[in-house]
Design an enzyme around this catalytic site. Structure first.
Site, short mmCIF file in Angstrom:
data_model
loop_
_atom_site.label_atom_id
_atom_site.label_comp_id
_atom_site.label_asym_id
_atom_site.label_seq_id
_atom_site.Cartn_x
_atom_site.Cartn_y
_atom_site.Cartn_z
N LYS A 149 0.98 -1.03 0.17
CA LYS A 149 0.11 0.20 0.11
C LYS A 149 0.95 0.95 0.01
O LYS A 149 1.70 1.44 1.10
CB LYS A 149 -0.86 -0.04 1.14
CG LYS A 149 -1.82 1.34 1.30
CD LYS A 149 -2.41 1.45 2.68
CE LYS A 149 -3.36 2.73 2.54
NZ LYS A 149 -3.97 3.23 3.80
N GLY A 206 -7.91 9.57 9.46
CA GLY A 206 -8.26 9.64 10.90
C GLY A 206 -9.22 10.62 11.20
O GLY A 206 -9.52 10.85 12.23
N ALA A 241 -9.45 5.87 4.01
CA ALA A 241 -9.08 7.23 4.79
C ALA A 241 -10.66 7.90 5.01
O ALA A 241 -11.29 8.22 4.24
CB ALA A 241 -8.12 8.03 4.30
N GLY A 242 -10.80 8.48 6.26
CA GLY A 242 -11.87 9.33 6.66
C GLY A 242 -13.20 8.63 6.85
O GLY A 242 -14.07 9.22 7.27
N ASN A 258 -9.56 1.87 9.42
CA ASN A 258 -8.94 1.74 10.69
C ASN A 258 -9.14 2.25 11.85
O ASN A 258 -9.68 1.60 12.61
CB ASN A 258 -7.30 2.01 10.27
CG ASN A 258 -6.29 1.69 11.37
OD1 ASN A 258 -5.11 1.79 11.32
ND2 ASN A 258 -6.74 0.72 12.42
N THR A 259 -9.03 3.79 12.11
CA THR A 259 -9.37 4.34 13.07
C THR A 259 -10.48 4.09 13.56
O THR A 259 -10.75 4.11 14.83
CB THR A 259 -8.99 5.97 12.67
OG1 THR A 259 -7.75 6.13 12.22
CG2 THR A 259 -9.42 6.86 13.86
#
Length: 257
Positions: free
Chosen positions: A97, A158, A184-185, A206-207
């Site tokens: 990645k 994040g 992301a986001g 993830n976050t």
């Protein structure tokens, strides 16, 4: 929806997972089971396969069932990203990645460096998935450079703001000949479902999972949201209409006249 095949591997679960920010390996192990994911990303710092002193999160991953994609997080330019990819390759990681973000405040990807690094990493025969701004022109160039998929952001890493790049993602999906993974986001399961409904082939989270009060339950929620969106598309939803359409007869009172 069409089958999801990346780098010659077929995926039946369109929910992918990052490995950062989890409180412990045990928590991640439970999240992994709840998510049923088939692809995770991991930073180079997590690769301690021969070091018993580290609480290595990768030890709980069955690599026959789950592909591990090494990310180049921390790379500030193309040269650093390629160097990380080569170290990962030497350690047996074939999936990369690609992340290059010189600005530590917003962690936005460097488009010029990303294209340059993609060309070099793809030439090595690695499966490279670049993380990018939602830029349809760049996505096309990356595809031509050998990217196995493109990973446009929904909003900054994040931030949990959801899909703020909707129009551009739709264009990328329309034009792309490789899978599109929104990365992301994404902060809520509904954001992930929205990405799939926009036509994305998968989402990477993830976050939103790792920082949740109950990561295991959140992982299951994301899995179900992505699957629900996928089933909804497969069911063939009716097209939007400009005018109303009654679900019950409008001439009911005519019967009594």
């Amino acid at each position: 929806m069409k089958e999801l095949i990346i780098g010659g591997r077929k995926f039946t679960n369109r929910f992918f997972l990052g490995t950062g920010k989890f409180a412990s390996t045990e928590v991640f192990k439970q999240v992994l089971a709840a998510s049923e994911t088939q692809l995770v990303t991991a930073a180079l710092t997590r690769v301690h396969e021969d070091d018993a002193e580290h609480d290595d999160i990768l030890r709980v991953i069955d690599r026959s069932q789950v592909e591990i994609m090494l990310n180049t997080s921390g790379a500030r330019n193309a040269d650093e990203a390629v160097r990380i990819a080569r170290i990962g390759e030497a350690a047996g990681f074939k999936w990369i990645k690609l992340e290059i973000h010189p600005d530590a405040r917003y962690l936005l990807p460097d488009p010029v460096g990303t294209l340059k690094a993609t060309e070099q990493i793809a030439r090595r025969g690695l499966v490279v998935l670049p993380y990018i701004n939602a830029d349809p022109v760049l996505a096309r160039h990356l595809e031509e450079a050998g990217a196995a998929a493109v990973m446009p952001l929904g909003s900054p890493i994040g931030s949990n703001k959801g899909i703020r790049t909707r129009d551009m993602i739709e264009i990328i999906v329309e034009q792309s000949h490789v899978p599109v993974i929104v990365d992301a986001g994404i902060g809520l399961p509904s954001h992930a479902a929205e990405a799939i409904e926009l036509g994305a082939d998968a989402v990477l989270v993830n976050t939103a999972v790792a920082a949740a009060a109950d990561p295991v339950r959140m992982a299951e929620a994301f899995k179900l949201a992505v699957r629900a969106a996928e089933l909804g598309i497969q069911a063939g939803p009716p097209a939007p209409r400009a005018t109303a359409s009654a679900s019950s007869p409008m001439d009911l009172f005519d019967i009594f006249q």
